[in-house]
Design an enzyme around this catalytic site. Structure first.
Site, PDB file in Angstrom:
ATOM      1  N   THR A  95       0.860  -1.192   0.000  1.00 41.29           N
ATOM      2  CA  THR A  95       0.000   0.000   0.000  1.00 41.29           C
ATOM      3  C   THR A  95       0.890   1.233   0.000  1.00 41.29           C
ATOM      4  OG1 THR A  95      -1.664  -1.179   1.291  1.00 41.29           O
ATOM      5  CG2 THR A  95      -1.864   1.226   1.161  1.00 41.29           C
ATOM      6  N   LYS A 170      -7.163   1.955  -2.910  1.00 42.32           N
ATOM      7  CA  LYS A 170      -6.777   1.319  -1.637  1.00 42.32           C
ATOM      8  C   LYS A 170      -6.752   2.350  -0.501  1.00 42.32           C
ATOM      9  CE  LYS A 170      -5.051  -1.416   1.436  1.00 42.32           C
ATOM     10  NZ  LYS A 170      -5.982  -2.198   2.233  1.00 42.32           N
ATOM     11  N   LYS A 238      -0.033   5.297   8.396  1.00 45.77           N
ATOM     12  CA  LYS A 238       0.567   5.652   7.088  1.00 45.77           C
ATOM     13  C   LYS A 238      -0.527   5.807   6.028  1.00 45.77           C
ATOM     14  CE  LYS A 238       1.633   2.101   4.863  1.00 45.77           C
ATOM     15  NZ  LYS A 238       1.058   1.121   3.932  1.00 45.77           N
TER      16      LYS A 238
HETATM   17  N1  LIG Z   1      -1.265  -6.506   7.564  1.00 47.45           N
HETATM   18  C1  LIG Z   1      -2.378  -6.244   6.906  1.00 47.45           C
HETATM   19  O1  LIG Z   1      -3.484  -6.571   7.378  1.00 47.45           O
HETATM   20  C2  LIG Z   1      -2.368  -5.574   5.577  1.00 47.45           C
HETATM   21  C3  LIG Z   1      -1.283  -4.849   5.120  1.00 47.45           C
HETATM   22  N2  LIG Z   1      -1.322  -4.228   3.901  1.00 47.45           N
HETATM   23  C4  LIG Z   1      -0.193  -3.490   3.405  1.00 47.45           C
HETATM   24  O2  LIG Z   1       0.764  -4.459   2.967  1.00 47.45           O
HETATM   25  C5  LIG Z   1       2.090  -3.997   3.195  1.00 47.45           C
HETATM   26  C6  LIG Z   1       2.830  -4.998   4.100  1.00 47.45           C
HETATM   27  O3  LIG Z   1       2.118  -5.090   5.314  1.00 47.45           O
HETATM   28  P1  LIG Z   1       2.538  -6.139   6.466  1.00 47.45           P
HETATM   29  O4  LIG Z   1       2.968  -7.404   5.870  1.00 47.45           O
HETATM   30  O5  LIG Z   1       1.417  -6.101   7.431  1.00 47.45           O
HETATM   31  O6  LIG Z   1       3.782  -5.359   7.088  1.00 47.45           O
HETATM   32  P2  LIG Z   1       4.966  -5.905   8.008  1.00 47.45           P
HETATM   33  O7  LIG Z   1       5.374  -4.727   8.837  1.00 47.45           O
HETATM   34  O8  LIG Z   1       4.606  -7.160   8.690  1.00 47.45           O
HETATM   35  O9  LIG Z   1       6.130  -6.233   6.947  1.00 47.45           O
HETATM   36  C7  LIG Z   1       6.801  -5.202   6.278  1.00 47.45           C
HETATM   37  C8  LIG Z   1       7.784  -5.780   5.292  1.00 47.45           C
HETATM   38  O10 LIG Z   1       8.478  -4.686   4.671  1.00 47.45           O
HETATM   39  C9  LIG Z   1       9.889  -4.900   4.821  1.00 47.45           C
HETATM   40  N3  LIG Z   1      10.588  -3.618   4.853  1.00 47.45           N
HETATM   41  C10 LIG Z   1      10.326  -2.547   5.645  1.00 47.45           C
HETATM   42  N4  LIG Z   1      11.179  -1.542   5.364  1.00 47.45           N
HETATM   43  C11 LIG Z   1      12.002  -1.994   4.382  1.00 47.45           C
HETATM   44  C12 LIG Z   1      13.072  -1.412   3.651  1.00 47.45           C
HETATM   45  N5  LIG Z   1      13.476  -0.160   3.879  1.00 47.45           N
HETATM   46  N6  LIG Z   1      13.676  -2.156   2.711  1.00 47.45           N
HETATM   47  C13 LIG Z   1      13.268  -3.418   2.464  1.00 47.45           C
HETATM   48  N7  LIG Z   1      12.269  -4.035   3.122  1.00 47.45           N
HETATM   49  C14 LIG Z   1      11.631  -3.314   4.064  1.00 47.45           C
HETATM   50  C15 LIG Z   1      10.024  -5.693   6.091  1.00 47.45           C
HETATM   51  O11 LIG Z   1      11.277  -6.323   6.136  1.00 47.45           O
HETATM   52  P3  LIG Z   1      11.942  -6.784   7.544  1.00 47.45           P
HETATM   53  O12 LIG Z   1      11.345  -8.112   7.846  1.00 47.45           O
HETATM   54  O13 LIG Z   1      13.394  -6.828   7.274  1.00 47.45           O
HETATM   55  O14 LIG Z   1      11.573  -5.736   8.565  1.00 47.45           O
HETATM   56  C16 LIG Z   1       8.866  -6.677   5.913  1.00 47.45           C
HETATM   57  O15 LIG Z   1       9.176  -7.686   4.994  1.00 47.45           O
HETATM   58  C17 LIG Z   1       1.934  -2.593   3.808  1.00 47.45           C
HETATM   59  O16 LIG Z   1       2.012  -1.654   2.779  1.00 47.45           O
HETATM   60  C18 LIG Z   1       0.534  -2.622   4.406  1.00 47.45           C
HETATM   61  O17 LIG Z   1      -0.026  -1.329   4.511  1.00 47.45           O
HETATM   62  C19 LIG Z   1      -2.416  -4.340   3.077  1.00 47.45           C
HETATM   63  C20 LIG Z   1      -3.500  -5.058   3.453  1.00 47.45           C
HETATM   64  C21 LIG Z   1      -3.576  -5.717   4.744  1.00 47.45           C
HETATM   65  O1  LIG Z   2      -4.904  -2.672   4.719  1.00 48.60           O
HETATM   66  C1  LIG Z   2      -5.448  -3.347   5.554  1.00 48.60           C
HETATM   67  C2  LIG Z   2      -6.589  -4.169   5.312  1.00 48.60           C
HETATM   68  O2  LIG Z   2      -7.095  -4.835   6.250  1.00 48.60           O
HETATM   69  O3  LIG Z   2      -7.062  -4.198   4.166  1.00 48.60           O
END
Ligand SMILES: NC(=O)C1=CN([C@@H]2O[C@H](COP(=O)(O)OP(=O)(O)OC[C@H]3O[C@@H](n4cnc5c(N)ncnc54)[C@H](OP(=O)(O)O)[C@@H]3O)[C@@H](O)[C@H]2O)C=CC1
Ligand SMILES: O=CC(=O)O
Length: 290
Positions: A95, A170, A238
């Site tokens: 996102t 989104k 965010k």
């Molecule tokens: N969780 C949810 O319910 C939902 C989330 N989303 C969206 O999906 C995306 C991922 O969410 P989610 O999985 O929950 O997030 P997490 O915080 O669990 O995971 C984030 C990921 O991003 C990586 N990351 C962060 N900063 C960097 C960087 N500078 N360089 C490389 N890798 C990086 C992390 O790596 P590392 O492991 O090394 O920290 C990790 O793999 C977000 O944009 C979120 O808004 C969308 C729908 C639902």
């Molecule tokens: O981005 C979060 C979700 O639940 O969708």
């Protein structure tokens, strides 16, 4: 089909696992490489860098936290620009805002690659169950080729036209979700402070026109102050911030979303950034009188 997967956080891990369960060969990369171990135990290969994954796979999916993260795997050292070329498809499901997505799209296509943004609606459980809602935009040819992937990851995918439209849709959806979560939090607190039982409020809401899976799922755990993260609060904040910027750009006044954003910011300041976004309830609660 061989698919690359960058980013094994809450969502990425569940999505990559799901692809493997459904017969895809998956090559994974994560900034913290140790997070690849569990996937490897289930049959994944590891790419040492984002560029190595793109070199190996025709299609690479990305699921990272925010715009800086999404940009870092593209423009950084060993980033995907070092390997992407004609015949490679890059699908960013993180996102982010439309500007970030457009910048990445221009970089990928300038190297001859195809780009699709495809953020998802739905959290950890829908990701595990292949029940996400996919909001794709960009290269229609790549979208059509990616349908077998989306069929595994989601229950429905939308193609919304030019790059940026998926990101915008989104952000609108999550702006509404964040505002609803604040309204629920205020309702629970008001019920409690008025001498009523908040559990009864949840029952009443669930029987009427405002019934929804989010209130039903999150409400009971909020009343136990249990905030194990499915959707981390820092990501919801965010999304509020990026949605407010979209409102700013389009001169759309959004006082409800702005107030909700303040509550998420307050919750972050209280150290709740890595908790589930429903922890905003703690920021809404009236402090106890001494
Ligand atoms: N969780 C949810 O319910 C939902 C989330 N989303 C969206 O999906 C995306 C991922 O969410 P989610 O999985 O929950 O997030 P997490 O915080 O669990 O995971 C984030 C990921 O991003 C990586 N990351 C962060 N900063 C960097 C960087 N500078 N360089 C490389 N890798 C990086 C992390 O790596 P590392 O492991 O090394 O920290 C990790 O793999 C977000 O944009 C979120 O808004 C969308 C729908 C639902
Ligand atoms: O981005 C979060 C979700 O639940 O969708």
């Amino acid at each position: 089909m061989e698919v690359g997967f960058l980013g094994l956080g809450i969502m990425g891990k569940a999505m990559a696992m799901n692809l493997m369960r459904n017969g895809f060969k998956v090559t994974v990369w994560n900034r913290t490489l140790s997070k690849c171990d569990e996937l490897v135990q289930h049959g994944a290969s590891v790419g040492e860098t984002p560029a190595a994954v793109v070199k190996k796979c025709k299609y690479t999916i990305v699921m990272l936290s925010d715009p800086p993260a999404a940009c870092s795997v593209v423009f950084g050292k060993d980033g995907i620009l070092e390997a992407v070329c004609s015949g490679k498809g890059y699908i960013d499901m993180s996102t982010v805002d439309a500007d970030t997505s457009t910048k990445i799209s221009e970089a990928v296509t300038s190297k001859g690659g195809q780009f699709l943004e495809a953020p998802v609606s739905g959290s950890k459980k829908p990701a595990e169950d292949g029940q996400l809602i996919i909001l794709a935009a960009g290269d229609k040819g790549l979208y059509d080729e990616a349908i077998p992937i989306f069929d595994v990851l989601g229950k429905k995918s939308f193609f919304l036209g030019q790059v940026g439209n998926g990101a915008k849709m989104k952000l609108v959806v999550n702006m509404i979700m964040g505002s609803m979560m604040n309204a629920l939090s205020e309702g629970l607190e008001l019920t409690d402070k008025s001498g009523l039982d908040p559990h009864t409020l949840l029952d009443v809401l669930d029987l009427g026109a405002m019934a929804n899976p989010m209130f039903k799922m999150k409400g009971p755990s909020m009343l136990k102050s249990s905030y194990h993260p499915a959707f981390p609060l820092k990501h919801q904040q965010k999304d509020m911030r990026l949605a407010l910027a979209l409102g700013d750009e389009n001169a759309v006044s959004m006082p409800v979303a702005a107030a909700a954003n303040e509550a998420f910011k307050k919750a972050r300041g209280m150290g709740l950034a890595d908790m589930d976004f429903s922890a905003v309830y703690e920021a809404v609660k009236v402090p106890k009188q001494p």
